[in-house]
Design a protein around this motif. Structure first.
Motif, PDB file in Angstrom:
ATOM      1  N   GLU A 132      39.649  34.543  36.818  1.00 40.77           N
ATOM      2  CA  GLU A 132      40.834  34.235  36.854  1.00 40.77           C
ATOM      3  C   GLU A 132      41.274  34.058  38.127  1.00 40.77           C
ATOM      4  N   LEU A 156      43.342  34.317  41.925  1.00 37.40           N
ATOM      5  CA  LEU A 156      44.047  34.882  42.304  1.00 37.40           C
ATOM      6  C   LEU A 156      44.787  34.375  43.745  1.00 37.40           C
ATOM      7  N   PRO A 192      48.145  37.926  40.506  1.00 33.88           N
ATOM      8  CA  PRO A 192      47.482  37.426  39.497  1.00 33.88           C
ATOM      9  C   PRO A 192      47.786  35.581  39.415  1.00 33.88           C
ATOM     10  N   ASP A 230      50.782  34.405  36.918  1.00 30.49           N
ATOM     11  CA  ASP A 230      52.272  35.026  37.300  1.00 30.49           C
ATOM     12  C   ASP A 230      52.906  33.993  38.688  1.00 30.49           C
ATOM     13  N   LEU A 260      44.332  45.017  43.378  1.00 32.22           N
ATOM     14  CA  LEU A 260      45.152  43.662  42.137  1.00 32.22           C
ATOM     15  C   LEU A 260      46.288  44.160  41.973  1.00 32.22           C
TER      16      LEU A 260
END
Length: 148
Positions: free
Chosen positions: A3, A5, A18, A21, A131
């Motif tokens: 993932e 970031l 994230p 997004d 996060l």
């Protein structure tokens, strides 16, 4: 875990959003106030013929307020949530990095605002970061009360 970031600074703290997004990173300059809006909603702005609802992340976390009407440009991460576009104001945008772990529970008290938006701690090459749950940041303080 692969993932990506987006590392940003909010109220002086480095945190991770994230990257999947986040649609873009922009600079906000002009805000149109929204009467009777929740305190963390700073106003409306335009981006490429789209209306953005601007969220003051410091107010959402109940850590003070950002002066967004000072004539300066302010960095923001643009996200889409439930068909609406939001600009999340941040102190600074640092980098995009890869997560090297899944989020893990937080084992320390961080304050009500941070605890409300925390999804957990996530490891990166540069060390652990909080996060952030974008939906909780957009909802703001007292969202549970307003929903009832």
């Amino acid at each position: 875990m692969n993932e990506l970031l987006l590392i940003v600074s909010i109220a002086g703290s480095r945190v991770a959003l994230p990257a999947a997004d986040v649609e873009s990173v922009v600079e906000i300059d002009t805000l149109i106030p929204v009467p009777r809006a929740p305190g963390h909603l700073a106003g409306l702005s335009a981006l490429r013929s789209r209306v953005l609802t601007v969220i003051d992340c410091q107010r959402s976390l109940e850590l003070g307020a950002t002066n967004l009407n000072d004539g300066e440009l302010h960095e923001a991460a643009v996200v889409e949530l439930d068909g609406h576009h939001y600009a999340l104001t941040v102190d600074a945008v640092e980098d995009v990095v890869e997560a090297i772990s899944e989020p893990t529970p937080i084992r320390a008290a961080m304050g009500d605002g941070w605890e409300r938006v925390a999804k957990g701690m996530i490891e990166t090459e540069g060390g652990p970061l909080l996060l952030v749950d974008i939906a909780a940041l957009v909802a703001g303080p007292g969202a549970e009360t307003r929903a009832a």
